[in-house]
Every structure is written in C-alpha cells, then in structure tokens.
Design an enzyme around this catalytic site. Sequence first.
Site, short mmCIF file in Angstrom:
data_model
loop_
_atom_site.label_atom_id
_atom_site.label_comp_id
_atom_site.label_asym_id
_atom_site.label_seq_id
_atom_site.Cartn_x
_atom_site.Cartn_y
_atom_site.Cartn_z
N ASP A 12 33.60 37.85 41.32
CA ASP A 12 35.07 37.88 41.42
C ASP A 12 35.57 37.56 42.83
OD1 ASP A 12 35.07 38.94 38.72
OD2 ASP A 12 34.57 40.88 39.60
N HIS B 59 36.29 32.37 35.85
CA HIS B 59 36.81 31.69 37.03
C HIS B 59 38.26 31.27 36.79
CE1 HIS B 59 32.36 30.53 37.90
NE2 HIS B 59 32.64 31.75 38.26
#
Length: 456
Positions: A47, A75
């Site tokens: 992340d 993503h």
Amino acid sequence: VIGAGSWLNTSSVLVCLSDPTSRLKNTAKRDLVGNKVTVVLGAQWGDEGKGKVVDLLAQDADIVCRCQGGNNAGHTVVVDSVEYDFHLLPSGIINPKVTAFIGNGVVIHLPGLFEEAEKNVRKGKGVCVCVCVCALFDFHQAVDGVQEQERQQQAGKNLGTTKKGIGPVYSAKAARSGLRICDLLSDFQQFSERYKNLAWQYKSMYPSLEIDIDGELEKLKAYVERIKPMVRDGVFFMYEALHGSPKKILVEGANAALLDIDFGTYPFVTSSNCTVGGVCTGLGMPPHNVGEVYGVVKAYTTRVGIGAFPSEQSNEIGELLQTRGKEVGVTTGRKRRCGWLDLVLVRYAHMINGFTAIALTKLDILDIFPEIKIGVAYKVDNESIPHFPANQEVLHRVEVQYVILPGWNSDTSAARTFEELPENAQKYVRFIEEHLGVPVKWIGVGKSRESMIQLF
C-alpha cells in the site's frame, strides 16, 4: 598469470593478445546482456503507492510485467481526475502503447482476469499471459475462507488474508498438484480428471466445502477460446523482449518486502516472493537483466491485518494518519493500521532488494503535524539489535528508538519541485536519504500523476 619458472613462447602470447576473435567474443558477451528491466517494489507492508510510480514510468514503456502474486494486489492510479483500480493487471496498461505481460510467477483467477481485461484492455495493446501460470479456481477462494475460519477457531486469530485463494493455489503449486494454463489448453479430458482429483482432495480435507465440479468445468471449457489468444511461452516472450530491438521493460511488484514469504514478517505474509529475486523466477529471466530497482516508501508506515508493527500509533496520531491518508485497502476494504515511518524495516528491505533509488509517497499527509518521529533503531530488553528480527514474538517486544524532526505545518500539495517544498519537509526527505544511503528520486504530494515531484 604466469608462474615463476614457466617457459614462455612469446610469439604465441602476441597472437593471443592481438587475436581479433577474442575481441569479438568480448563484444558478443556484452551484447548478450540485452535490454535491462526497471523494477518497482514495495519497501514496507504494501500500500505504498507502487501503482502511481509504475504509471509514471509506464508513460514511455513498451512492456509492463507482473511477476508474482495474483488478484490480491490493489493498485490505484489517478489520471486526469479519473481513478483506476487494478488487482491482477499491471497498472501501466493505462498507456495505450504498452503490452501487459503476466509472468509464470503469478496465479490467475480467469473470471477476474477477463473482467479486469474488459475494463482496461482498450487502454493498452493487449494482455499476454505466460503458458506456465497456475490457474486459481473458485474452490481455492472458498478454501481460503474456510482455512481462515479454522485458524480463528483454533488459535483465536487468523492470518488476515484477502480470501482471494492466493495461499491455497500457491500451496497446490508447491505440492505439484496445481493446474497451469498450458494444462487447460492441452487435453481438456486430462485437465478435467486432474481438476476433479484436486477438488476431491480439498473436499476430503474440508467436508463443509461445496464445489460444483461439473458446473465449474463447463465454465473453464468455455474459457479456453477466450484465453488462448493471450497465451505465450513466457521464457521465449521475455527472451525476445530482452534481446530484440531496444525496449523499455517495466516490472510492477505486488505486495512488499515485509510480506515476502521468505523475508517478511512470517507467518503474516503473502505466499509469493515479492522481493527482487521473484522478478527472475517469476518472469524466467537472468539476474543480469535487472537494471534500476526502485523502492516505494510511504512517508509513514501502514499495515493491514494482524502481525507485529513496532512503530504503530494506536492513538490520535494513528487515527489522524488513517483519516488523512484515506488508509483503506483497495482489495480488502479494511482500515489500515498506521504509525510513524520505520527506517529499520526500510533499511532491511534495502538489504534484500538493493534499491537504486526511492519513491517517497504521501508526504502531504504529514503536513499538519507540529513534529514528526522517524524510527531509526530497535532495542530488545534494553539492548540495541543491529538487525530486523525474524521472530514475531521478538518483533512484538522491540522498543523503537525515534528521532524527532520539526514539522512544516503548511500545505505541500501544490509543490511541483523540491525547492517549492517547505524547508522542514526538505530536511525530512534528506534525513531519509542520509540514513538509508539511497537517493530519493520522487516525492508524492497528492493522488494525481502531476503530484509526483521528480528530483533527478
């Protein structure tokens, strides 16, 4: 090297030194290296904003590759105020000139691939899938959920998986009972028998598991013609890409160093090698073709699920980081745990990956803090330790040693050059560089592509 007392024929030496074929051989060796690949990897627990960095680099790329993981990745990329989410496909496919390649180290859930490809394939030249990719079936996802339930009942805690079936399919791959795309495209009768055997193995282990074997096989048979145009021999595809005409090849990592099956905070990790070694095994290419390796580092630290997190702030600071950073998993929808930047674990990630430069993301989230802490060392039982602990129990007991830097108390989101950042923000970046011994090449101060400041 000629040892003392050796007889020397000078004429033969002169011939060897001036032999044009030796120069040709040396030239050939240099030429054999071929094109280099640029690699983007997460340096924390995922992340970090890898998708944004890949999107930036993919603007002039020819091929963007995934080498590990599956549709457990998440993503997010924002281009022209439009937000794109990617789970299995490389986010670089936004570039209409890019070919997306999914390597043999990835596991593929075919319905998920087709759904994502339909949304995004028009943006790129197409999707190529390695023939050796392991197929992830619906029952792998069901098994993942059952295993998590059992862990919760037996130990009172689970691994916090995405329940996408990633662990079970990698387990089947390691046990040599997995089924690959080449099996699906070869003899469907043999494929069906192996599929049934695998399904019954899982049913014998988990009696509550419900699998519609005939219905699933019918769907898989219908997928054959859809997947066939995408499939390539992965080793040959990569060899041609590396040794053909000059090409810019980008590799998009999934997950991150601290989630690697071998080097992460085991057992709270993913099931693949998401460090730099996984690039070679996941694409079928030699190490000498690895060029730049960019580590993506969030300006603070986050983690999804359970597991040790030394710099976590279970307080107002953590809540502020979570709300300001909108720290919610793209794939899981779970809130992320938040804490100060931990350079001990980033340095550990650098030891493994050898980052040539760093992309520092989400610096703007720190804009409001009057002072900012950075973890620089660990102590256990009041003694400093020079390494990152492999054991979870030890990691739970570490005491983080912090350096406190002054905040900048101003909005950085409009900055487009390093010089436009407040002085204290610049010092924060320089401190990270000096402590790691790795230059910061990009700084993220917002969600959009334009919000990435490039330093060199």
